[in-house]
Write a protein that holds these residues in place. Structure first.
Motif, PDB file in Angstrom:
ATOM      1  N   UNK A  40     -12.531  -2.930  -0.426  1.00 52.41           N
ATOM      2  CA  UNK A  40     -12.188  -2.971  -1.840  1.00 52.41           C
ATOM      3  C   UNK A  40     -13.342  -2.389  -2.651  1.00 52.41           C
ATOM      4  N   UNK A  41     -13.074  -1.942  -3.875  1.00 54.92           N
ATOM      5  CA  UNK A  41     -14.141  -1.372  -4.701  1.00 54.92           C
ATOM      6  C   UNK A  41     -15.309  -2.340  -4.884  1.00 54.92           C
ATOM      7  N   UNK A  89      -5.879  -7.429  -2.880  1.00 55.59           N
ATOM      8  CA  UNK A  89      -5.855  -6.678  -1.632  1.00 55.59           C
ATOM      9  C   UNK A  89      -5.844  -5.170  -1.870  1.00 55.59           C
ATOM     10  N   UNK A  90      -6.000  -4.787  -3.092  1.00 52.54           N
ATOM     11  CA  UNK A  90      -6.203  -3.375  -3.403  1.00 52.54           C
ATOM     12  C   UNK A  90      -7.469  -2.898  -2.718  1.00 52.54           C
ATOM     13  N   UNK A  91      -7.330  -1.861  -1.902  1.00 51.40           N
ATOM     14  CA  UNK A  91      -8.462  -1.406  -1.109  1.00 51.40           C
ATOM     15  C   UNK A  91      -8.089  -0.121  -0.393  1.00 51.40           C
ATOM     16  N   UNK A  92      -9.086   0.492   0.199  1.00 49.98           N
ATOM     17  CA  UNK A  92      -8.843   1.572   1.144  1.00 49.98           C
ATOM     18  C   UNK A  92      -8.752   0.924   2.524  1.00 49.98           C
ATOM     19  N   UNK A  93      -7.666   1.198   3.202  1.00 52.44           N
ATOM     20  CA  UNK A  93      -7.430   0.623   4.516  1.00 52.44           C
ATOM     21  C   UNK A  93      -7.751   1.659   5.585  1.00 52.44           C
ATOM     22  N   UNK A  94      -8.569   1.259   6.540  1.00 56.54           N
ATOM     23  CA  UNK A  94      -9.023   2.147   7.604  1.00 56.54           C
ATOM     24  C   UNK A  94      -8.507   1.658   8.953  1.00 56.54           C
ATOM     25  N   UNK A 111      -9.854   8.255   8.011  1.00 55.24           N
ATOM     26  CA  UNK A 111     -10.430   8.548   6.699  1.00 55.24           C
ATOM     27  C   UNK A 111     -10.021   7.512   5.658  1.00 55.24           C
ATOM     28  N   UNK A 112      -9.019   6.724   5.978  1.00 51.43           N
ATOM     29  CA  UNK A 112      -8.593   5.674   5.057  1.00 51.43           C
ATOM     30  C   UNK A 112      -7.374   6.060   4.258  1.00 51.43           C
ATOM     31  N   UNK A 113      -6.587   5.062   3.912  1.00 47.14           N
ATOM     32  CA  UNK A 113      -5.438   5.253   3.046  1.00 47.14           C
ATOM     33  C   UNK A 113      -5.496   4.206   1.936  1.00 47.14           C
ATOM     34  N   UNK A 114      -5.270   4.656   0.718  1.00 47.24           N
ATOM     35  CA  UNK A 114      -5.405   3.779  -0.445  1.00 47.24           C
ATOM     36  C   UNK A 114      -4.173   2.903  -0.606  1.00 47.24           C
ATOM     37  N   UNK A 115      -4.405   1.625  -0.762  1.00 48.11           N
ATOM     38  CA  UNK A 115      -3.354   0.673  -1.111  1.00 48.11           C
ATOM     39  C   UNK A 115      -3.722   0.051  -2.448  1.00 48.11           C
TER      40      UNK A 115
END
Length: 119
Positions: A40-41, A89-94, A111-115
């Motif tokens: 998460x940020x 749970x907003x985050x980049x998921x790797x 590389x991650x996917x944004x949720x």
């Protein structure tokens, strides 16, 4: 160099569901487990869930009742079904794949996917 490619992220509302997918761009041998982390940020990357090639799955307590990890050993594909998503749970998921052979180990990362979960 093999890369992991994630897909399925996006913008959803609180309580919605998403299914993330991750597959390698090439062939990977000696896989031991596949899994997911998120970042998460402003926070450190944290463990979400993983599944071994033997089929044993585990997940963080915060998601245990809502997220399900699954995988396809034949093509090293891993999925994360996320239900009842919450704004925090907003985050980049790797996704990650852990391999080990003859005492050597290596982790592949996507590389991650944004949720993004809106309230």
């Amino acid at each position: 160099q093999v890369r992991l490619v994630e897909s399925g992220g996006g913008l959803v509302q609180t309580g919605d569901s998403l299914r993330l997918s991750c597959a390698p761009s090439g062939h990977i041998l000696h896989t031991k487990w596949m899994g997911w982390y998120r970042q998460a940020p402003g926070k450190q990357r944290e463990y979400v869930a993983h599944i071994t090639t033997g089929g044993s799955a585990n997940s963080a307590d915060s998601v245990k009742s809502r997220f399900t990890v699954s995988g396809e050993n034949a093509n090293n594909t891993v999925y994360l079904q996320m239900n009842n998503l919450q704004p925090e749970e907003t985050a980049v998921y790797y996704c990650t794949i852990h391999i080990a052979y003859l005492g050597e180990a290596h982790d592949y990362w996507g590389q991650g996917t944004q949720v993004t979960v809106s309230s």
